[in-house]
Design an enzyme around this catalytic site. Structure first.
Site, PDB file in Angstrom:
ATOM      1  N   ASP A 140      40.035  48.609  44.694  1.00 44.26           N
ATOM      2  CA  ASP A 140      39.302  47.337  44.663  1.00 44.26           C
ATOM      3  C   ASP A 140      37.886  47.594  44.157  1.00 44.26           C
ATOM      4  O   ASP A 140      37.356  48.706  44.288  1.00 44.26           O
ATOM      5  CB  ASP A 140      39.186  46.748  46.084  1.00 44.26           C
ATOM      6  CG  ASP A 140      40.501  46.153  46.584  1.00 44.26           C
ATOM      7  OD1 ASP A 140      41.445  45.998  45.789  1.00 44.26           O
ATOM      8  OD2 ASP A 140      40.564  45.844  47.790  1.00 44.26           O
ATOM      9  N   ARG A 165      42.964  44.994  37.122  1.00 43.99           N
ATOM     10  CA  ARG A 165      43.065  43.676  37.776  1.00 43.99           C
ATOM     11  C   ARG A 165      41.766  42.939  37.442  1.00 43.99           C
ATOM     12  O   ARG A 165      40.676  43.452  37.740  1.00 43.99           O
ATOM     13  CB  ARG A 165      43.193  43.832  39.287  1.00 43.99           C
ATOM     14  CG  ARG A 165      43.142  42.489  40.026  1.00 43.99           C
ATOM     15  CD  ARG A 165      42.778  42.630  41.495  1.00 43.99           C
ATOM     16  NE  ARG A 165      43.789  43.303  42.269  1.00 43.99           N
ATOM     17  CZ  ARG A 165      43.536  43.980  43.403  1.00 43.99           C
ATOM     18  NH1 ARG A 165      42.288  44.086  43.848  1.00 43.99           N
ATOM     19  NH2 ARG A 165      44.509  44.570  44.058  1.00 43.99           N
TER      20      ARG A 165
HETATM   21  P1  FDA Z   1      37.773  29.923  42.437  1.00 44.23           P
HETATM   22  O1  FDA Z   1      36.875  30.506  43.482  1.00 44.23           O
HETATM   23  O2  FDA Z   1      37.153  29.093  41.368  1.00 44.23           O
HETATM   24  O3  FDA Z   1      38.911  29.113  43.163  1.00 44.23           O
HETATM   25  C1  FDA Z   1      39.881  28.365  42.452  1.00 44.23           C
HETATM   26  C2  FDA Z   1      40.725  27.590  43.460  1.00 44.23           C
HETATM   27  O4  FDA Z   1      41.464  28.515  44.266  1.00 44.23           O
HETATM   28  C3  FDA Z   1      39.927  26.796  44.474  1.00 44.23           C
HETATM   29  O5  FDA Z   1      39.610  25.527  43.977  1.00 44.23           O
HETATM   30  C4  FDA Z   1      40.868  26.733  45.656  1.00 44.23           C
HETATM   31  O6  FDA Z   1      41.885  25.787  45.437  1.00 44.23           O
HETATM   32  C5  FDA Z   1      41.507  28.086  45.621  1.00 44.23           C
HETATM   33  N1  FDA Z   1      40.754  29.070  46.461  1.00 44.23           N
HETATM   34  C6  FDA Z   1      39.963  30.070  46.012  1.00 44.23           C
HETATM   35  N2  FDA Z   1      39.462  30.767  47.060  1.00 44.23           N
HETATM   36  C7  FDA Z   1      39.944  30.187  48.177  1.00 44.23           C
HETATM   37  C8  FDA Z   1      39.786  30.439  49.564  1.00 44.23           C
HETATM   38  N3  FDA Z   1      39.038  31.460  50.016  1.00 44.23           N
HETATM   39  N4  FDA Z   1      40.426  29.637  50.436  1.00 44.23           N
HETATM   40  C9  FDA Z   1      41.217  28.618  50.002  1.00 44.23           C
HETATM   41  N5  FDA Z   1      41.382  28.308  48.691  1.00 44.23           N
HETATM   42  C10 FDA Z   1      40.762  29.079  47.795  1.00 44.23           C
HETATM   43  N6  FDA Z   1      36.953  40.335  44.219  1.00 44.23           N
HETATM   44  C11 FDA Z   1      36.204  41.447  44.026  1.00 44.23           C
HETATM   45  O7  FDA Z   1      34.996  41.340  43.863  1.00 44.23           O
HETATM   46  N7  FDA Z   1      36.802  42.684  44.039  1.00 44.23           N
HETATM   47  C12 FDA Z   1      38.134  42.842  44.195  1.00 44.23           C
HETATM   48  O8  FDA Z   1      38.624  43.981  44.186  1.00 44.23           O
HETATM   49  C13 FDA Z   1      38.935  41.682  44.368  1.00 44.23           C
HETATM   50  N8  FDA Z   1      40.288  41.770  44.539  1.00 44.23           N
HETATM   51  C14 FDA Z   1      41.050  40.610  44.518  1.00 44.23           C
HETATM   52  C15 FDA Z   1      42.450  40.694  44.521  1.00 44.23           C
HETATM   53  C16 FDA Z   1      43.208  39.542  44.402  1.00 44.23           C
HETATM   54  C17 FDA Z   1      44.707  39.651  44.366  1.00 44.23           C
HETATM   55  C18 FDA Z   1      42.568  38.265  44.296  1.00 44.23           C
HETATM   56  C19 FDA Z   1      43.362  37.000  44.123  1.00 44.23           C
HETATM   57  C20 FDA Z   1      41.197  38.184  44.352  1.00 44.23           C
HETATM   58  C21 FDA Z   1      40.423  39.339  44.484  1.00 44.23           C
HETATM   59  N9  FDA Z   1      39.039  39.270  44.541  1.00 44.23           N
HETATM   60  C22 FDA Z   1      38.304  40.419  44.384  1.00 44.23           C
HETATM   61  C23 FDA Z   1      38.359  37.985  44.848  1.00 44.23           C
HETATM   62  C24 FDA Z   1      37.904  37.232  43.615  1.00 44.23           C
HETATM   63  O9  FDA Z   1      36.825  37.895  43.009  1.00 44.23           O
HETATM   64  C25 FDA Z   1      37.468  35.800  43.973  1.00 44.23           C
HETATM   65  O10 FDA Z   1      36.401  35.861  44.859  1.00 44.23           O
HETATM   66  C26 FDA Z   1      38.565  34.942  44.586  1.00 44.23           C
HETATM   67  O11 FDA Z   1      39.803  35.194  43.987  1.00 44.23           O
HETATM   68  C27 FDA Z   1      38.261  33.445  44.386  1.00 44.23           C
HETATM   69  O12 FDA Z   1      38.158  33.159  43.028  1.00 44.23           O
HETATM   70  P2  FDA Z   1      39.272  32.392  42.163  1.00 44.23           P
HETATM   71  O13 FDA Z   1      39.487  33.194  40.928  1.00 44.23           O
HETATM   72  O14 FDA Z   1      40.472  32.117  42.965  1.00 44.23           O
HETATM   73  O15 FDA Z   1      38.566  31.081  41.664  1.00 44.23           O
END
Ligand code: FDA
Length: 311
Positions: free
Chosen positions: A136, A187
């Protein structure tokens, strides 16, 4: 009030040792605990039960034994031992052979060389088991050293290791070229941490635009790309880009977090896309949980409603 609680304030709470101690003692044990939505349990056995339920929905998984920012070599060595044990249990259980970990859990804040030794123990065992290890990405002070440690192991022949790049950071474009050139798995995420303006995009629209640029390069040049996001607009853009360029649905994967957008997870898998769910477990769940709450004010409202309804 909820809107006033910024992502940054959740990150400050996440660092509170007192809250972390209290939460670890009471949080998950409580039957109505909201944290249960995001964390598969405190023990490996509970996590494996959650894995089986996710796999039964036709999804792949990666298992994360929660922990970060350890301050002693003993804690770091204990975390490494637990990962090695976990790999054996994963194989015996017959579940997906894929784990995720953080380098500050393995002692990066204490001693870089010991952290590398701890990681080497894990990736060696993983390689023997045909298991993939994803490192990560933590906040910006750790990015360069995380990539350097990853590259050291990669060049030693551990091709079962991959990294994470964050679209929020300006540096991720050259980092992506470098990792793609090695042929390693990336990733791609938006980035979970609050970062300063001189090194990171501050506006959501800029982070999203950077994600799209990096995603296209990753899909074109990368090795089995992982697009980790719950953002429907980005997922649609990835689907359109892959279709336009003749990239098979199984040549890359989407990844999402345990407990978030289960409907979308199932729908993507049913459409023939690779879909992996990140399943965290362990007693050290508090900082992870705080980051998830900080991402979405509605989550805080849900927690507050739960607390108030019990008074
Ligand atoms: P965004 O935040 O714009 O969310 C899009 C939509 O997704 C929201 O409108 C909502 O519907 C849903 N959603 C998102 N977060 C939610 C929550 N907490 N609760 C409920 N609904 C939610 N980061 C990092 O810095 N280092 C890492 O190693 C990782 N590893 C990682 C692995 C995996 C498998 C995932 C999916 C994510 C990570 N992350 C991460 C976290 C990533 O950087 C980010 O903070 C989250 O995925 C939220 O961003 P989105 O891309 O989902 O978009």
């Amino acid at each position: 009030m909820i809107d006033a609680l910024s992502k940054a304030s959740f990150h400050a709470l996440a660092r509170s040792r007192t809250l972390k101690r209290l939460a670890s003692r009471y949080g998950l044990a409580h039957p109505n605990s909201f944290a249960r939505r995001f964390i598969a349990g405190e023990t490996l056995e509970e996590a494996i039960a959650a894995v089986r339920a996710v796999e039964a929905r036709g999804l792949a998984i990666t298992l994360d034994y929660l922990g970060e920012s350890v301050s002693t070599l003993e804690e770091a060595a204990a975390a490494a031992r637990e990962y090695v044990r976990m790999l054996d249990v994963i194989v015996a259980a017959g579940i997906t052979r894929n784990v995720s970990l953080k380098l500050t859990q393995l002692g990066l804040d204490v001693d870089r060389d010991r952290c590398l030794q701890n990681l080497r123990l894990i990736v060696e065992r993983a390689q023997g088991h045909g298991c993939f290890v994803r490192i990560d990405m933590e906040n910006s002070p750790y990015v360069a050293v995380t990539l350097e440690i990853f590259e050291t192991l990669w060049l030693d022949g551990f091709t079962n290791v991959g990294v994470v790049l964050q679209s929020a950071l300006h540096r991720s474009e050259p980092d992506l070229r470098r990792v793609n050139a090695l042929g390693a798995r990336v990733r791609l995420v938006k980035g979970a941490y609050t970062e300063p303006a001189d090194i990171a995009w501050q506006r959501r629209a800029d982070v999203d635009a950077a994600y799209l640029r990096l995603m296209e390069r990753l899909l074109r040049e990368g090795t089995f790309p992982a697009l980790a996001t719950h953002d429907p607009a980005i997922i649609a853009a990835a689907q359109a880009f892959a279709a336009k360029h003749g990239i098979a649905r199984t040549a890359f994967e989407f990844q999402m977090l345990y407990g978030i957008r289960r409907d979308l997870q199932t729908a993507l898998a049913a459409d023939g896309y690779g879909m992996r769910v990140y399943i965290p477990f362990g007693r050290e769940w508090f900082p992870y949980y705080m980051r998830r709450l900080g991402e979405r004010p509605a989550n805080v409202a849900f927690v507050l409603r739960g607390i108030l309804s019990e008074r």
